[in-house]
Every structure is written in C-alpha cells, then in structure tokens.
Design a protein around this motif. Sequence first.
Motif, mmCIF file in Angstrom:
data_model
loop_
_atom_site.group_PDB
_atom_site.id
_atom_site.type_symbol
_atom_site.label_atom_id
_atom_site.label_comp_id
_atom_site.label_asym_id
_atom_site.label_seq_id
_atom_site.Cartn_x
_atom_site.Cartn_y
_atom_site.Cartn_z
ATOM 1 N N ALA A 1 -3.602 6.490 2.282
ATOM 2 C CA ALA A 1 -4.262 7.031 1.089
ATOM 3 C C ALA A 1 -4.186 8.559 1.064
ATOM 4 O O ALA A 1 -4.019 9.160 0.000
ATOM 5 N N ALA B 1 -5.704 -2.810 -1.130
ATOM 6 C CA ALA B 1 -6.342 -2.201 0.047
ATOM 7 C C ALA B 1 -7.349 -3.149 0.704
ATOM 8 O O ALA B 1 -7.317 -3.324 1.932
ATOM 9 N N LEU C 1 0.825 -1.219 0.000
ATOM 10 C CA LEU C 1 0.000 0.000 0.000
ATOM 11 C C LEU C 1 0.853 1.261 0.000
ATOM 12 O O LEU C 1 0.542 2.219 -0.715
ATOM 13 N N ARG D 1 -10.386 3.292 -3.976
ATOM 14 C CA ARG D 1 -9.612 4.300 -4.702
ATOM 15 C C ARG D 1 -8.899 5.200 -3.716
ATOM 16 O O ARG D 1 -9.389 5.503 -2.653
ATOM 17 N N MET D 2 -7.716 5.650 -4.148
ATOM 18 C CA MET D 2 -6.978 6.671 -3.403
ATOM 19 C C MET D 2 -7.489 8.023 -3.864
ATOM 20 O O MET D 2 -7.887 8.173 -5.022
ATOM 21 N N GLU E 1 -2.934 -1.147 -8.218
ATOM 22 C CA GLU E 1 -2.303 -1.795 -7.055
ATOM 23 C C GLU E 1 -3.113 -1.514 -5.800
ATOM 24 O O GLU E 1 -3.345 -2.405 -4.977
ATOM 25 N N TRP E 2 -3.521 -0.258 -5.642
ATOM 26 C CA TRP E 2 -4.303 0.126 -4.470
ATOM 27 C C TRP E 2 -5.635 -0.628 -4.438
ATOM 28 O O TRP E 2 -6.027 -1.171 -3.403
ATOM 29 N N GLN F 1 -3.351 3.309 -8.853
ATOM 30 C CA GLN F 1 -4.725 2.983 -8.458
ATOM 31 C C GLN F 1 -5.044 1.486 -8.563
ATOM 32 O O GLN F 1 -5.808 0.960 -7.756
ATOM 33 N N ALA G 1 2.153 1.587 -3.512
ATOM 34 C CA ALA G 1 1.082 2.020 -4.418
ATOM 35 C C ALA G 1 0.815 3.516 -4.252
ATOM 36 O O ALA G 1 0.667 4.246 -5.232
ATOM 37 N N ARG G 2 0.792 3.982 -3.011
ATOM 38 C CA ARG G 2 0.537 5.409 -2.766
ATOM 39 C C ARG G 2 1.687 6.258 -3.283
ATOM 40 O O ARG G 2 1.470 7.321 -3.873
#
Length: 184
Positions: free
Chosen positions: A105, A88, A72, A181-182, A83-84, A81, A75-76
Amino acid sequence: MSERLGPIPDHALSEAQRTAAQEIAAGPRGAVYGPFVPLLRSPELMSHAQRMGEYLRYRSAIGVRLSELAILVTARQWDQQVEWAIHAPIAAQVGIPSSVIAAIAARERPGDMLVDEAVVHDFCVELHEHKAVSDRVYADALALFGEQGVVDLIGINGYYTLLAMVMNTARTSVPEEGAWRMPD
C-alpha cells in the motif's frame, strides 16, 4: 468526481445483460459488483472476462494466496481503490501478512516476505513498471511455478489491469463498509 457507468435499473437491462448478470450471480462471486457493473454495458465481454477471472482468482496454478498478492500489487500499480478494498481483506484471510499488505500500500518492497511471495511481488512490479520481466525474475518464477504458473501469473496481472482500467474510467465507487484503503 461522480461515478460513471453506474448500475443499470433492472427494467432497463437487455436480455443479454440479464443473462450475463445471472451468470455472475450464480457463480462464486454471488452478485454483480465492482468492475462488472460498468462491464455489463458489454455483456459478451463481461461474460468472457468473468470466466477468465474466475479461473485466475480461484483456480490458478499459483494458488489463491499468491494470486491475491498479485492482485494487490496490480491494484497498487493502478491506484485502484475498489480492487484494493475487495482484495486486501481476502489477502489477509488467505495468509498474506498485514506487514506485506501495508508495505505494498505504501509502494514499498515488503522486507518480510516468504520466498514465493517475493518472487510474485518482484515479477508483478517489474511487469507493471518495465512492461517486461528480467531474466533473473523470470527464472525464479519458472523454478517455483513452472510454465503454467508463469503464464497464469501474467494472466492475473493482465486481467486485474483490465478491471482497474474499467473501474478507473468508470470512477467506480469504493464500498464504504469495512473498506480497506490505500494511501493517496
């Protein structure tokens, strides 16, 4: 922006691509999705990458819960998105609190992490942002995870950075159904 390097029709797959796709589908992932769709253009790279990823995701020396936390953070850091969206919910299922996921996030340091979570978080953030890890953070990780754990943690960051680069370049679409979603 349109997706690049999308799915290859079955009839257009080379024998090497077909073999690589079957290898992934037969493993714990169960299908070719996400980064493996564009990686299929280089079947040997995809095969090697997926084997490394299988180890890092499912059997690393730091365990699945902390591996998901590292994924995470990566990904951030890469604004990835897909990967997240994939990881998540998995992170939540394996015990990463929703408050920790939400803080990552939002690009904030979560305040309510367990000690091992804080060590992984800080290690990953430093590695991504400074391209190195401070002596204090390294010593904390070494004390908790040993040398193999530290190397596996580095590997998780590197592997998921590779996947983020592939998907960001390919503009891989985020799965819509149930996607986390982030914020932008």
